[in-house]
Scaffold this motif. Sequence first.
Motif, short mmCIF file in Angstrom:
data_model
loop_
_atom_site.label_atom_id
_atom_site.label_comp_id
_atom_site.label_asym_id
_atom_site.label_seq_id
_atom_site.Cartn_x
_atom_site.Cartn_y
_atom_site.Cartn_z
N PRO A 1 30.83 105.38 -12.06
CA PRO A 1 29.58 105.86 -11.83
C PRO A 1 29.25 104.88 -10.55
O PRO A 1 29.06 103.72 -10.88
N VAL A 2 28.69 105.49 -9.69
CA VAL A 2 27.95 104.57 -8.56
C VAL A 2 26.38 104.57 -8.86
O VAL A 2 26.07 103.39 -8.98
N ASP A 3 25.76 105.66 -9.37
CA ASP A 3 24.47 105.50 -10.09
C ASP A 3 24.33 106.41 -11.07
O ASP A 3 24.35 107.81 -11.08
N PRO A 4 24.65 105.82 -12.18
CA PRO A 4 24.87 106.50 -13.81
C PRO A 4 23.58 107.47 -13.97
O PRO A 4 23.54 108.45 -14.64
N GLY A 5 22.46 106.97 -13.53
CA GLY A 5 21.16 107.54 -13.64
C GLY A 5 21.24 108.99 -13.19
O GLY A 5 20.58 110.05 -13.92
N GLN A 6 21.78 109.35 -12.00
CA GLN A 6 21.81 110.67 -11.36
C GLN A 6 23.13 111.36 -11.88
O GLN A 6 23.22 112.67 -11.58
N LYS A 7 23.96 110.97 -12.83
CA LYS A 7 25.10 111.59 -13.23
C LYS A 7 26.03 112.42 -12.52
O LYS A 7 25.99 113.74 -12.39
N ILE A 8 26.18 111.77 -11.31
CA ILE A 8 26.97 112.35 -10.09
C ILE A 8 28.13 111.41 -9.85
O ILE A 8 28.07 110.24 -9.73
N ASP A 9 29.26 112.05 -9.84
CA ASP A 9 30.46 111.31 -9.32
C ASP A 9 31.31 111.80 -8.20
O ASP A 9 30.80 113.09 -8.02
N SER A 10 32.17 111.17 -7.53
CA SER A 10 32.59 111.66 -6.34
C SER A 10 33.78 110.77 -6.09
O SER A 10 33.97 109.63 -6.76
N PHE A 11 34.90 111.32 -5.24
CA PHE A 11 35.94 110.37 -4.69
C PHE A 11 36.02 110.90 -3.25
O PHE A 11 35.73 112.20 -2.88
N GLU A 12 36.51 110.08 -2.49
CA GLU A 12 36.90 110.32 -0.88
C GLU A 12 38.18 109.84 -0.78
O GLU A 12 38.72 108.68 -1.35
N ASP A 13 38.76 110.27 0.26
CA ASP A 13 40.16 109.82 0.95
C ASP A 13 40.23 110.31 2.20
O ASP A 13 39.96 111.18 2.72
N LEU A 14 40.65 109.23 2.99
CA LEU A 14 40.92 109.32 4.59
C LEU A 14 42.18 110.47 4.58
O LEU A 14 43.32 110.28 4.08
N ILE A 15 42.17 111.44 5.38
CA ILE A 15 43.14 112.61 5.43
C ILE A 15 43.38 112.70 6.95
O ILE A 15 43.92 113.57 7.40
N GLN A 16 43.11 111.58 7.70
CA GLN A 16 43.31 111.51 9.37
C GLN A 16 44.61 110.61 9.45
O GLN A 16 44.50 109.48 9.42
N PRO A 17 45.94 111.37 9.70
CA PRO A 17 47.21 110.29 9.89
C PRO A 17 47.07 109.83 11.22
O PRO A 17 46.83 110.44 12.24
N THR A 18 47.00 108.53 11.41
CA THR A 18 47.03 108.03 12.78
C THR A 18 48.21 107.02 12.94
O THR A 18 48.89 106.51 11.90
#
Length: 270
Positions: free
Chosen positions: A154-171
Amino acid sequence: MVRPLGASLGRIAAGPSKSVLLRQRSSSAPLLLLAFLFLTLGAGSAWATNPPVQLVSARRYYSLFLSTPSRPGEPASPRIRYQGVWECVNWGGTGDISLFQQEPAHLPYLDFRAKANGISIPVQKQGDRYWVPLHFPGGQRVRVQIESLQQVLPVDPGQKIDSFEDLIQPTGWRPPVVNYWVVVDLGRLFNAYMAQESKSPAFGLAPRSSPGSPPSSAFPQFLANKILEVSPKGYRIEGNKIWWYYHNLGDAASSQPMGTLRVVWQAWYR
């Protein structure tokens, strides 16, 4: 002489992003291949204008799920199982490439492994980097597979929101990337949510039509109520999966928008 060249196999992160770096060594001259998304290529570099390795196709599959608690009363923890397959053709001379995946202190890997043409590659961890050595014979095709298991903290456990991200731009690859798939499988996360709500249906979710079988409207409502963001745009939904497909990336006639894969959801389990 070292020439910079951007060549990205992608990266996965939760919270602050990580970077991937490739470096190539050949018998003629060493090459440093950086996978930063906004890398500035050397204007006078032949490799920058005519890279020898073509990423013919890429398949990137992400499965989100909750781990099974090891002790009673222990909360479930989100995980990401990642499987990536790259089909590459080296149109130049024989060379060796080392890929490393950065491991942030707040996002440790639980598992990381690699294969080339079906043969396991010994992955070396040095500090917070996982190094994968690859051999690219001249004029040959190489199939690279990367698998990992990663925590989502958790980035902010108080908000109870999770996320992930990934670059999908091949260069940095020799164009075009003919086929490029990205799939996010939410089935196991959805099933965990439905199992928790089976005794008292969640707000906005219709009751089950039969035991063990959620109604056809359940997953769309789960997306609307619990998945807060999915990007980039242009995705499709099939069953419990969200997916993107791109064709001939890097070709002059192709202008398909890409960018960063991002999924944000409510962490009802925390």
